[in-house]
Write a protein that holds these residues in place. Structure first.
Motif, PDB file in Angstrom:
ATOM      1  N   TYR A 214       0.843  -1.202   0.000  1.00 32.88           N
ATOM      2  CA  TYR A 214       0.000   0.000   0.000  1.00 32.88           C
ATOM      3  C   TYR A 214       0.880   1.254   0.000  1.00 32.88           C
ATOM      4  CZ  TYR A 214      -4.448   2.399   0.505  1.00 32.88           C
ATOM      5  OH  TYR A 214      -5.573   3.173   0.273  1.00 32.88           O
ATOM      6  N   PHE A 215       1.983   1.180   0.695  1.00 29.83           N
ATOM      7  CA  PHE A 215       2.973   2.249   0.715  1.00 29.83           C
ATOM      8  C   PHE A 215       3.457   2.536  -0.713  1.00 29.83           C
ATOM      9  CE2 PHE A 215       7.303   3.827   1.519  1.00 29.83           C
ATOM     10  CZ  PHE A 215       7.141   4.666   2.609  1.00 29.83           C
TER      11      PHE A 215
ATOM     12  N   ILE B 114      13.021   5.071   1.972  1.00 22.85           N
ATOM     13  CA  ILE B 114      12.171   5.839   2.893  1.00 22.85           C
ATOM     14  C   ILE B 114      11.742   4.968   4.066  1.00 22.85           C
ATOM     15  CG2 ILE B 114      10.009   7.115   3.141  1.00 22.85           C
ATOM     16  CD1 ILE B 114      10.235   7.881   0.178  1.00 22.85           C
ATOM     17  N   LEU B 115      11.394   3.716   3.773  1.00 24.62           N
ATOM     18  CA  LEU B 115      10.984   2.816   4.847  1.00 24.62           C
ATOM     19  C   LEU B 115      12.136   2.493   5.790  1.00 24.62           C
ATOM     20  CD1 LEU B 115       8.487   0.353   3.090  1.00 24.62           C
ATOM     21  CD2 LEU B 115       8.030   1.782   5.092  1.00 24.62           C
TER      22      LEU B 115
ATOM     23  N   ARG C 199       8.396  11.664   0.152  1.00 21.49           N
ATOM     24  CA  ARG C 199       9.064  11.229   1.382  1.00 21.49           C
ATOM     25  C   ARG C 199       8.396  11.839   2.607  1.00 21.49           C
ATOM     26  NH1 ARG C 199      12.916  13.701   4.489  1.00 21.49           N
ATOM     27  NH2 ARG C 199      14.209  12.327   5.806  1.00 21.49           N
ATOM     28  N   LYS C 200       8.036  13.093   2.540  1.00 22.90           N
ATOM     29  CA  LYS C 200       7.425  13.790   3.668  1.00 22.90           C
ATOM     30  C   LYS C 200       6.134  13.111   4.112  1.00 22.90           C
ATOM     31  CE  LYS C 200       4.998  18.076   4.818  1.00 22.90           C
ATOM     32  NZ  LYS C 200       4.529  19.389   4.295  1.00 22.90           N
ATOM     33  N   ILE C 201       5.219  12.869   3.192  1.00 22.67           N
ATOM     34  CA  ILE C 201       3.941  12.274   3.580  1.00 22.67           C
ATOM     35  C   ILE C 201       4.119  10.821   4.001  1.00 22.67           C
ATOM     36  CG2 ILE C 201       3.310  11.681   1.186  1.00 22.67           C
ATOM     37  CD1 ILE C 201       0.392  12.125   1.970  1.00 22.67           C
ATOM     38  N   CYS C 202       5.032  10.100   3.359  1.00 20.68           N
ATOM     39  CA  CYS C 202       5.265   8.699   3.729  1.00 20.68           C
ATOM     40  C   CYS C 202       5.820   8.587   5.150  1.00 20.68           C
ATOM     41  CB  CYS C 202       6.217   8.036   2.735  1.00 20.68           C
ATOM     42  SG  CYS C 202       5.469   7.702   1.123  1.00 20.68           S
TER      43      CYS C 202
ATOM     44  N   GLY D 140      12.575  -8.213   1.181  1.00 18.37           N
ATOM     45  CA  GLY D 140      11.357  -8.348   0.394  1.00 18.37           C
ATOM     46  C   GLY D 140      10.821  -7.013  -0.098  1.00 18.37           C
ATOM     47  N   ILE D 141      11.029  -5.953   0.681  1.00 23.44           N
ATOM     48  CA  ILE D 141      10.563  -4.630   0.274  1.00 23.44           C
ATOM     49  C   ILE D 141      11.349  -4.141  -0.937  1.00 23.44           C
ATOM     50  CG2 ILE D 141      10.390  -2.206   0.980  1.00 23.44           C
ATOM     51  CD1 ILE D 141       9.948  -3.253   3.863  1.00 23.44           C
TER      52      ILE D 141
END
Length: 206
Positions: free
Chosen positions: A57-58, A170-171, A76-79, A154-155
């Protein structure tokens, strides 16, 4: 992973109020396609794979905002707004257990849990999932007796498959926040998302 979509909706509305309905619809449409690549995670024996539905979903939101012409910094900011709130403990009980787990590492209960965890994450029956090694040597883990090396992410595989690799890092930024919630300082020399051969997680007690 809980009802993570409510956090997406909150910050999409905050940042894109006039476009909220369209962005949600486009994100849901992208997610429907992307999530077919991570459906295996729901039944995976590897517990780290459970992160992949959220990551789908990200990525779906990133794809929507990128198609909308948003910059990397805006995305990046909103995530980070979404993920920072999502990982916060939702009750005093959750907060207690986040702080308790590092304290168990050198107990027989903790060692048993770490061994069981290692047995599940060191292999993966699905090529799109995670593979990790658990490090218990105290000299390698600042005396904590617990660390993680992510050998296959996996990401990163998911983001690479959809040609969005540059956003995977970002994650990685959220790992420092989750470590802090457990009363730990994250020590890391590299991540797969940024070109390293592995993601090394080492921790110091705060």
């Amino acid at each position: 992973m809980g009802d993570y979509k409510k956090y997406f909706k909150k910050y999409i509305k905050t940042n894109y109020r006039s476009e909220f309905d369209r962005i949600i619809a486009d994100t849901d449409s992208n997610y429907k396609i992307i999530s077919t690549d991570t459906s295996f995670a729901k039944t995976s024996r590897n517990p780290i794979d459970k992160r992949l539905d959220f990551s789908s979903y990200f990525l779906a939101l990133i794809k929507t905002l990128d198609s909308n012409g948003e910059t990397f910094d805006d995305i990046r900011k909103i995530c980070l707004q979404i993920t920072t709130e999502y990982v916060q403990p939702k009750s005093k009980i959750q907060e207690y257990f986040k702080l308790l787990l590092p304290k168990l590492t050198n107990t027989w209960v903790g060692q048993g849990l770490i061994k069981a965890f290692h047995n599940r994450v060191k292999v993966n029956s699905n090529a799109d999932g995670f593979i990790a090694n658990i490090i218990t040597n105290k000299q390698e883990t600042y005396g904590l007796g617990y660390g993680i090396d992510i050998i296959e992410c996996g990401i990163c595989k998911l983001f690479q498959k959809h040609n969005y690799s540059k956003y995977a890092s970002i994650l990685c930024e959220v790992d420092e926040i989750t470590s802090g919630l457990a009363g730990l300082q994250l020590i890391r020399t590299g991540t797969i998302a940024n070109g390293a051969k592995k993601c090394d997680f080492r921790f110091k007690r705060n």
